[in-house]
Design a protein around this motif. Structure first.
Motif, PDB file in Angstrom:
ATOM      1  N   LEU A   2      36.748 -69.470  56.926  1.00 27.73           N
ATOM      2  CA  LEU A   2      38.173 -68.943  57.130  1.00 27.73           C
ATOM      3  C   LEU A   2      38.230 -69.220  58.790  1.00 27.73           C
ATOM      4  CD1 LEU A   2      40.801 -67.156  57.029  1.00 27.73           C
ATOM      5  CD2 LEU A   2      39.673 -65.076  57.326  1.00 27.73           C
ATOM      6  N   VAL A   3      37.409 -69.206  59.845  1.00 27.15           N
ATOM      7  CA  VAL A   3      36.907 -69.220  61.406  1.00 27.15           C
ATOM      8  C   VAL A   3      37.679 -71.330  62.154  1.00 27.15           C
ATOM      9  CG1 VAL A   3      35.504 -69.572  63.380  1.00 27.15           C
ATOM     10  CG2 VAL A   3      35.358 -67.784  61.482  1.00 27.15           C
ATOM     11  N   ARG A   5      39.473 -72.674  58.707  1.00 27.86           N
ATOM     12  CA  ARG A   5      40.784 -72.695  58.542  1.00 27.86           C
ATOM     13  C   ARG A   5      41.651 -72.922  60.315  1.00 27.86           C
ATOM     14  NH1 ARG A   5      40.964 -71.400  52.793  1.00 27.86           N
ATOM     15  NH2 ARG A   5      40.039 -73.631  52.105  1.00 27.86           N
ATOM     16  N   ARG A   6      41.434 -71.343  60.485  1.00 32.68           N
ATOM     17  CA  ARG A   6      42.110 -70.210  61.846  1.00 32.68           C
ATOM     18  C   ARG A   6      42.009 -71.929  62.994  1.00 32.68           C
ATOM     19  NH1 ARG A   6      40.601 -64.297  61.911  1.00 32.68           N
ATOM     20  NH2 ARG A   6      41.410 -63.857  59.976  1.00 32.68           N
ATOM     21  N   ASN A   7      40.882 -71.928  63.366  1.00 35.62           N
ATOM     22  CA  ASN A   7      41.269 -73.169  64.367  1.00 35.62           C
ATOM     23  C   ASN A   7      42.030 -74.302  64.206  1.00 35.62           C
ATOM     24  OD1 ASN A   7      39.572 -71.709  66.078  1.00 35.62           O
ATOM     25  ND2 ASN A   7      37.683 -72.530  65.257  1.00 35.62           N
ATOM     26  N   TYR A   9      44.426 -74.442  61.977  1.00 35.43           N
ATOM     27  CA  TYR A   9      45.968 -73.909  61.990  1.00 35.43           C
ATOM     28  C   TYR A   9      46.504 -73.770  62.849  1.00 35.43           C
ATOM     29  CZ  TYR A   9      45.497 -73.071  57.055  1.00 35.43           C
ATOM     30  OH  TYR A   9      44.886 -73.479  55.221  1.00 35.43           O
ATOM     31  N   ALA A  10      45.626 -73.445  63.969  1.00 37.02           N
ATOM     32  CA  ALA A  10      45.913 -73.169  65.489  1.00 37.02           C
ATOM     33  C   ALA A  10      47.184 -74.774  66.211  1.00 37.02           C
ATOM     34  CB  ALA A  10      45.446 -71.944  66.485  1.00 37.02           C
ATOM     35  N   MET A  86      50.612 -70.213  57.246  1.00 39.87           N
ATOM     36  CA  MET A  86      49.186 -70.641  58.011  1.00 39.87           C
ATOM     37  C   MET A  86      48.804 -68.967  58.115  1.00 39.87           C
ATOM     38  SD  MET A  86      49.270 -73.454  60.419  1.00 39.87           S
ATOM     39  CE  MET A  86      51.182 -74.510  60.480  1.00 39.87           C
ATOM     40  N   ARG A  87      50.086 -68.362  58.281  1.00 38.67           N
ATOM     41  CA  ARG A  87      49.456 -66.641  59.109  1.00 38.67           C
ATOM     42  C   ARG A  87      48.223 -65.970  57.901  1.00 38.67           C
ATOM     43  NH1 ARG A  87      49.726 -62.708  63.157  1.00 38.67           N
ATOM     44  NH2 ARG A  87      50.316 -60.894  62.318  1.00 38.67           N
ATOM     45  N   ASP A  89      47.561 -67.369  55.237  1.00 37.06           N
ATOM     46  CA  ASP A  89      45.958 -68.088  54.816  1.00 37.06           C
ATOM     47  C   ASP A  89      45.442 -67.204  54.965  1.00 37.06           C
ATOM     48  OD1 ASP A  89      44.216 -69.451  52.710  1.00 37.06           O
ATOM     49  OD2 ASP A  89      44.341 -70.898  54.599  1.00 37.06           O
ATOM     50  N   SER A  90      44.990 -67.199  57.023  1.00 32.59           N
ATOM     51  CA  SER A  90      44.377 -66.850  57.581  1.00 32.59           C
ATOM     52  C   SER A  90      43.804 -65.127  57.333  1.00 32.59           C
ATOM     53  CB  SER A  90      44.870 -66.894  59.130  1.00 32.59           C
ATOM     54  OG  SER A  90      45.382 -68.142  59.394  1.00 32.59           O
ATOM     55  N   THR A  95      51.536 -60.213  55.268  1.00 27.60           N
ATOM     56  CA  THR A  95      52.358 -59.707  56.830  1.00 27.60           C
ATOM     57  C   THR A  95      53.821 -60.636  57.092  1.00 27.60           C
ATOM     58  OG1 THR A  95      52.509 -61.443  59.623  1.00 27.60           O
ATOM     59  CG2 THR A  95      52.804 -62.088  57.201  1.00 27.60           C
TER      60      THR A  95
END
Length: 104
Positions: A2-3, A5-7, A9-10, A86-87, A89-90, A95
């Motif tokens: 997850l971390v 992917r978040r990176n 996605y950013a 992306m949000r 999925d994070s 949301t």
């Protein structure tokens, strides 16, 4: 994962923004940053993200082939769909955040 992917996605979100600023051509650094993020996302992003990004890129490429064929008003919601996917999925599954595109 997850971390990671978040990176990714950013970086991808920042990279995709260059397509929204059609009045200012992307620099070589911006192009390279986008391509790097895009390639990384191809390996790590979920199908939902890849599909949303694919739609956005298809629209942006159509606009390159025939300038003005896809308006900023059409590109912006497609970009926002990428951000929203992306949000979710994070970890923000339900949301209600409405992303606003800001330009100067």
């Amino acid at each position: 994962m997850l971390v990671r992917r978040r990176n990714i996605y950013a970086a991808l979100a920042r990279g995709l923004r260059v397509f929204l600023t059609s009045s200012r051509p992307a620099s070589l650094d911006q192009e390279q940053a986008f391509l790097s993020a895009y390639d990384e996302a191809a390996l790590w992003a979920t199908t939902n993200i890849a599909s949303a990004v694919g739609v956005f890129i298809d629209m942006a490429q159509a606009n390159v082939v025939k300038d003005g064929s896809v308006s900023e008003e059409a590109l912006t919601p497609a970009y926002i769909q990428c951000i929203t996917a992306m949000r979710r999925d994070s970890g923000f599954f339900n949301t209600e955040y409405k992303h606003r595109v800001v330009s100067f």
